[in-house]
Scaffold this active site. Structure first.
Site, mmCIF file in Angstrom:
data_model
loop_
_atom_site.group_PDB
_atom_site.id
_atom_site.type_symbol
_atom_site.label_atom_id
_atom_site.label_comp_id
_atom_site.label_asym_id
_atom_site.label_seq_id
_atom_site.Cartn_x
_atom_site.Cartn_y
_atom_site.Cartn_z
ATOM 1 N N ASP A 1 -44.500 37.803 49.091
ATOM 2 C CA ASP A 1 -43.225 37.108 49.263
ATOM 3 C C ASP A 1 -42.370 37.165 48.003
ATOM 4 O O ASP A 1 -41.186 37.514 48.052
ATOM 5 C CB ASP A 1 -43.467 35.645 49.637
ATOM 6 C CG ASP A 1 -43.618 35.443 51.139
ATOM 7 O OD1 ASP A 1 -43.477 36.422 51.888
ATOM 8 O OD2 ASP A 1 -43.880 34.298 51.562
ATOM 9 N N HIS B 1 -46.105 37.731 57.831
ATOM 10 C CA HIS B 1 -45.881 36.889 56.661
ATOM 11 C C HIS B 1 -46.630 37.481 55.473
ATOM 12 O O HIS B 1 -47.342 38.494 55.602
ATOM 13 C CB HIS B 1 -46.321 35.446 56.927
ATOM 14 C CG HIS B 1 -45.361 34.680 57.787
ATOM 15 N ND1 HIS B 1 -44.101 34.340 57.352
ATOM 16 C CD2 HIS B 1 -45.479 34.204 59.050
ATOM 17 C CE1 HIS B 1 -43.472 33.679 58.317
ATOM 18 N NE2 HIS B 1 -44.282 33.584 59.361
#
Length: 412
Positions: free
Chosen positions: A171, A142
């Site tokens: 992200d 992530h």
């Protein structure tokens, strides 16, 4: 010209561009939303609802301006529908790990192959976390993991350990934004070559590119980030007392960024003038303009600023520095920032406005209605199937094979 003699409103810049976005987390939806905000027709392919599958973690709040079809490409009939969608698209957004689309029979060679590609003008955007080639390519991860491997996390301010800025850098900066930029570049190039191409984005490389300034500055040993390799000792990484955040009496915060001498002079003059008469540290010490360039004095200056800001609430300090070039402004909460944005723009408010603002061909994003943030899985399945020309026989196969979900959830 319109029939009334007026000028027709300009079309948004991506009008007519058709995008197929496979549902994923954060970065892929961000890239898709950017395209939708500026006029692209974005269809999100969702996993069909099923009583036997775990529900998504939460709603996709980056679905503004999109439509959703819920179909399973692992079934023959579902695969045919997805393939038909992609064959008619200008852009595909693939958010999966390497090899997933190939196993689905939807890899880039199917559409872009030189001899028998089914859509040679397709811009095939592939978005992954770790680099596609390397020791981590098949591992889960992530934002924080990608940021860690980029070298940037080690440079961020914090106490004994660096603190991370939510999941923004990898992200959305190195992932979603880089993906959207790559798609736009490929679309521009397609105007010249009439050919599509694969756009490869990985968030480790993306955040490194986004962070070129600090990474290159560190290699050149410039005094901005981590002097002599020590985090938190440079001008911009929390080392200087005149580039940081201070706690006020009410627990609010003030941001201070008076880097240049003239701004430091203005800040110091206003700050000292707002303190009680005679306020000082031990021995009557108070900072002066000369302390800005004396790194040995920085700890003393920081201590003085900390104690000074702690005497009054945030809004007091906001008024002290208002309308002055002191480079000191309050740290706003999301709700406060929404009020400020609403006052600065007709399209501002609680929903962040698309940016940049194009004057002649602006965004078409539906603001600020909260009902447009999310799109239910499969909300437009019937509509999209109809547009694709899916007939009764194909529909029966979709239902029979469970391509639209199990029999208790599929509705057509």
């Amino acid at each position: 010209m319109s029939s009334s003699g007026g000028t027709q409103p300009a079309l948004p810049p991506l009008s007519g561009i058709k995008v197929v976005e496979f549902a994923g987390l954060a970065p892929g939806p961000m890239a898709g939303m950017i395209l939708a905000d500026f006029g692209a027709e974005v269809v999100r392919i969702d996993r069909p609802p099923s009583s036997s599958r775990t529900a998504p973690i939460g709603p996709d709040v980056l679905a503004r301006g999109k439509r959703s079809i819920a179909v399973d490409p692992k079934t023959p009939s579902g695969h045919a529908v997805v393939r038909r969608l992609v064959e008619r698209a200008d852009v595909l957004i693939d958010p999966f790990r390497p090899g997933v689309m190939e196993r689905l029979g939807l890899g880039p060679d199917i559409f872009l192959a030189e001899r028998d590609g089914k859509n040679k003008g397709l811009v095939y955007a592939r978005l992954v976390g770790f680099p596609r080639e390397g020791p981590h390519k098949d591992r889960a991860g992530h934002d924080l993991n990608y940021l860690a491997l980029s070298g940037v996390l080690s440079m961020l301010p914090g106490g004994r350990k660096p603190e991370f800025p939510l999941n923004i850098l990898a992200d959305f900066g190195g992932g979603g934004m880089m993906c959207a930029m790559g798609i736009l570049l490929a679309l521009v190039e397609r105007n010249r070559s009439r050919r599509g191409q694969v756009v490869n984005v990985d968030m480790v490389a993306g955040v490194r590119y986004l962070s070129s300034y600090p990474l290159l500055s560190t290699q050149l040993q410039l005094p901005y980030f981590g002097l002599e390799g020590k985090r938190g000792t440079g001008l911009l990484d929390g080392g200087s007392p005149f580039y940081g955040v201070y706690v006020c009496a009410d627990g609010g915060w003030m941001s201070v960024a008076c880097l240049e001498p003239q701004f430091f002079h203005t800040f110091l003059k206003l700050f000292l003038g707002a303190l009680p008469p005679g306020f000082s540290l031990e021995g009557g010490w108070r900072p002066s303009d000369a302390d800005r360039d004396d790194m040995d004095m920085w700890p003393q200056v920081r201590k003085f600023f900390e104690q000074g800001f702690a005497l009054h609430p945030r809004d007091y300090w906001a008024k002290v520095f208002d309308a002055n070039d002191a480079c000191a402004v309050p740290v706003l909460s999301p709700s406060e920032a929404a009020v400020l944005a609403a006052g600065a723009s007709a399209s501002g408010g609680s929903v962040p406005s698309p940016h940049p603002k194009l004057e002649r061909t602006p965004s078409v994003a539906p603001l600020p209605g909260a009902e447009s943030w999310t799109v239910a899985r499969g909300a437009h399945t019937e509509e999209i199937l109809r547009e694709l020309g899916v007939g009764k026989t194909e529909t029966e196969a979709l239902l029979r094979e469970g391509a639209l979900g199990d029999r208790t959830t599929a509705k057509l």
